[in-house]
Design a protein around this motif. Structure first.
Motif, PDB file in Angstrom:
ATOM      1  N   GLY A  92      31.197   4.080  24.815  1.00  0.00           N
ATOM      2  CA  GLY A  92      29.776   4.063  24.496  1.00  0.00           C
ATOM      3  C   GLY A  92      29.500   3.899  23.015  1.00  0.00           C
ATOM      4  N   CYS A  93      30.535   3.782  22.204  1.00  0.00           N
ATOM      5  CA  CYS A  93      30.319   3.601  20.763  1.00  0.00           C
ATOM      6  C   CYS A  93      30.033   2.132  20.468  1.00  0.00           C
ATOM      7  CB  CYS A  93      31.523   4.105  19.964  1.00  0.00           C
ATOM      8  SG  CYS A  93      33.072   3.304  20.355  1.00  0.00           S
ATOM      9  N   SER A  94      29.618   1.864  19.258  1.00  0.00           N
ATOM     10  CA  SER A  94      29.241   0.503  18.881  1.00  0.00           C
ATOM     11  C   SER A  94      30.449  -0.421  18.890  1.00  0.00           C
ATOM     12  CB  SER A  94      28.611   0.512  17.483  1.00  0.00           C
ATOM     13  OG  SER A  94      29.587   0.812  16.509  1.00  0.00           O
ATOM     14  N   LEU A  95      30.168  -1.711  18.949  1.00  0.00           N
ATOM     15  CA  LEU A  95      31.247  -2.690  18.912  1.00  0.00           C
ATOM     16  C   LEU A  95      32.003  -2.608  17.595  1.00  0.00           C
ATOM     17  CD1 LEU A  95      29.521  -5.796  20.550  1.00  0.00           C
ATOM     18  CD2 LEU A  95      31.239  -4.279  21.562  1.00  0.00           C
ATOM     19  N   ARG A  96      31.285  -2.328  16.518  1.00  0.00           N
ATOM     20  CA  ARG A  96      31.923  -2.208  15.204  1.00  0.00           C
ATOM     21  C   ARG A  96      32.916  -1.047  15.187  1.00  0.00           C
ATOM     22  NH1 ARG A  96      30.414  -3.935  10.161  1.00  0.00           N
ATOM     23  NH2 ARG A  96      31.375  -2.822   8.444  1.00  0.00           N
ATOM     24  N   SER A  97      32.486   0.121  15.645  1.00  0.00           N
ATOM     25  CA  SER A  97      33.370   1.294  15.675  1.00  0.00           C
ATOM     26  C   SER A  97      34.541   1.080  16.627  1.00  0.00           C
ATOM     27  CB  SER A  97      32.589   2.534  16.111  1.00  0.00           C
ATOM     28  OG  SER A  97      31.560   2.817  15.206  1.00  0.00           O
ATOM     29  N   GLY A  98      34.257   0.518  17.791  1.00  0.00           N
ATOM     30  CA  GLY A  98      35.309   0.260  18.750  1.00  0.00           C
ATOM     31  C   GLY A  98      36.327  -0.747  18.227  1.00  0.00           C
ATOM     32  N   SER A  99      35.839  -1.794  17.581  1.00  0.00           N
ATOM     33  CA  SER A  99      36.741  -2.803  17.018  1.00  0.00           C
ATOM     34  C   SER A  99      37.582  -2.214  15.895  1.00  0.00           C
ATOM     35  CB  SER A  99      35.937  -4.000  16.505  1.00  0.00           C
ATOM     36  OG  SER A  99      35.285  -4.652  17.568  1.00  0.00           O
ATOM     37  N   MET A 100      36.978  -1.367  15.074  1.00  0.00           N
ATOM     38  CA  MET A 100      37.735  -0.726  14.000  1.00  0.00           C
ATOM     39  C   MET A 100      38.818   0.182  14.582  1.00  0.00           C
ATOM     40  SD  MET A 100      38.284  -0.503  10.773  1.00  0.00           S
ATOM     41  CE  MET A 100      36.875  -0.954   9.782  1.00  0.00           C
ATOM     42  N   ALA A 101      38.479   0.941  15.622  1.00  0.00           N
ATOM     43  CA  ALA A 101      39.470   1.802  16.268  1.00  0.00           C
ATOM     44  C   ALA A 101      40.594   0.959  16.868  1.00  0.00           C
ATOM     45  CB  ALA A 101      38.808   2.652  17.347  1.00  0.00           C
ATOM     46  N   ILE A 102      40.251  -0.146  17.488  1.00  0.00           N
ATOM     47  CA  ILE A 102      41.255  -1.049  18.056  1.00  0.00           C
ATOM     48  C   ILE A 102      42.162  -1.575  16.955  1.00  0.00           C
ATOM     49  CG2 ILE A 102      41.571  -3.307  19.161  1.00  0.00           C
ATOM     50  CD1 ILE A 102      38.942  -2.617  20.760  1.00  0.00           C
ATOM     51  N   GLY A 103      41.584  -1.978  15.837  1.00  0.00           N
ATOM     52  CA  GLY A 103      42.371  -2.499  14.721  1.00  0.00           C
ATOM     53  C   GLY A 103      43.328  -1.460  14.155  1.00  0.00           C
ATOM     54  N   ILE A 104      42.851  -0.246  13.982  1.00  0.00           N
ATOM     55  CA  ILE A 104      43.686   0.820  13.414  1.00  0.00           C
ATOM     56  C   ILE A 104      44.809   1.201  14.376  1.00  0.00           C
ATOM     57  CG2 ILE A 104      43.696   3.253  12.713  1.00  0.00           C
ATOM     58  CD1 ILE A 104      40.840   2.703  11.551  1.00  0.00           C
ATOM     59  N   VAL A 105      44.482   1.395  15.653  1.00  0.00           N
ATOM     60  CA  VAL A 105      45.502   1.773  16.631  1.00  0.00           C
ATOM     61  C   VAL A 105      46.537   0.662  16.783  1.00  0.00           C
ATOM     62  CG1 VAL A 105      45.891   2.274  19.079  1.00  0.00           C
ATOM     63  CG2 VAL A 105      44.022   3.400  17.861  1.00  0.00           C
ATOM     64  N   THR A 106      46.071  -0.591  16.834  1.00  0.00           N
ATOM     65  CA  THR A 106      46.996  -1.715  16.945  1.00  0.00           C
ATOM     66  C   THR A 106      47.920  -1.779  15.732  1.00  0.00           C
ATOM     67  OG1 THR A 106      45.340  -2.935  18.211  1.00  0.00           O
ATOM     68  CG2 THR A 106      47.142  -4.213  17.307  1.00  0.00           C
ATOM     69  N   LEU A 107      47.368  -1.538  14.540  1.00  0.00           N
ATOM     70  CA  LEU A 107      48.168  -1.547  13.317  1.00  0.00           C
ATOM     71  C   LEU A 107      49.230  -0.455  13.346  1.00  0.00           C
ATOM     72  CD1 LEU A 107      48.706  -2.625  10.450  1.00  0.00           C
ATOM     73  CD2 LEU A 107      46.946  -1.031   9.640  1.00  0.00           C
ATOM     74  N   VAL A 108      48.843   0.755  13.702  1.00  0.00           N
ATOM     75  CA  VAL A 108      49.791   1.883  13.729  1.00  0.00           C
ATOM     76  C   VAL A 108      50.898   1.634  14.756  1.00  0.00           C
ATOM     77  CG1 VAL A 108      50.037   4.338  14.299  1.00  0.00           C
ATOM     78  CG2 VAL A 108      48.143   3.575  12.854  1.00  0.00           C
ATOM     79  N   LEU A 109      50.523   1.181  15.959  1.00  0.00           N
ATOM     80  CA  LEU A 109      51.534   0.917  16.986  1.00  0.00           C
ATOM     81  C   LEU A 109      52.465  -0.221  16.586  1.00  0.00           C
ATOM     82  CD1 LEU A 109      49.441   1.319  20.261  1.00  0.00           C
ATOM     83  CD2 LEU A 109      51.105   2.921  19.288  1.00  0.00           C
ATOM     84  N   ALA A 110      51.933  -1.249  15.934  1.00  0.00           N
ATOM     85  CA  ALA A 110      52.776  -2.364  15.490  1.00  0.00           C
ATOM     86  C   ALA A 110      53.755  -1.916  14.409  1.00  0.00           C
ATOM     87  CB  ALA A 110      51.907  -3.513  14.991  1.00  0.00           C
ATOM     88  N   ILE A 111      53.316  -1.038  13.519  1.00  0.00           N
ATOM     89  CA  ILE A 111      54.225  -0.520  12.485  1.00  0.00           C
ATOM     90  C   ILE A 111      55.352   0.290  13.128  1.00  0.00           C
ATOM     91  CG2 ILE A 111      54.405   1.115  10.561  1.00  0.00           C
ATOM     92  CD1 ILE A 111      51.569   0.157   9.716  1.00  0.00           C
TER      93      ILE A 111
END
Length: 141
Positions: free
Chosen positions: A14-33
């Motif tokens: 239910g959060c904004s697309l901006r917040s959701g996209s930022m969370a996706i970017g951060i989680v994807t970055l951490v998992l890729a590292i």
């Protein structure tokens, strides 16, 4: 016209697309590292697939950094680079999964792959929706 198919208005929680996209970017970055470090570990142990994993995860790290910067600077090109890069990776993973399922069918693996690919497709749709909102000039905050 086809650009507006498969668009969502909010992220899954239910959060904004901006917040959701930022969370996706951060989680994807951490998992890729984490996966890149593990790829180095198994590569050093003599398993060649570790080095392949390292290269793939370095690409994901670059794409994730582009996504995060694209969100911060509201640059559609950076956001869409992540969308297209991850779409290609998901497509390749689906092809490899189909080959694996055909060669060695197990119901547990099949169900797990279906769930994981469905989640990745949804995440791509969320980030794509954010990127389209940037290009349309709508308020995506």
């Amino acid at each position: 016209m086809s650009e507006h198919k498969c668009v969502v208005g909010t992220c899954c929680c239910g959060c904004s697309l901006r917040s959701g996209s930022m969370a996706i970017g951060i989680v994807t970055l951490v998992l890729a590292i984490i996966n890149a470090i593990y790829g180095v570990y198994i590569g050093i142990r003599g398993i060649p697939s570790g080095w392949v994993s390292l290269v793939i995860n370095l690409i994901v790290i670059i794409l994730s950094i582009l996504l995060i910067q694209g969100i911060r600077q509201e640059r559609r090109g950076f956001v869409m680079a992540w969308v297209w890069g991850m779409a290609v990776m998901v497509a390749i993973n689906i092809i490899l999964a189909i080959i694996t399922i055909v060669v060695n069918f197990t119901i547990g693996y099949t169900i797990a792959v279906l769930i994981i690919m469905a989640v990745w497709i949804y995440l791509i749709i969320v980030v794509r929706s954010f990127g389209l909102g940037l290009s349309a000039g709508t308020n995506v905050a």
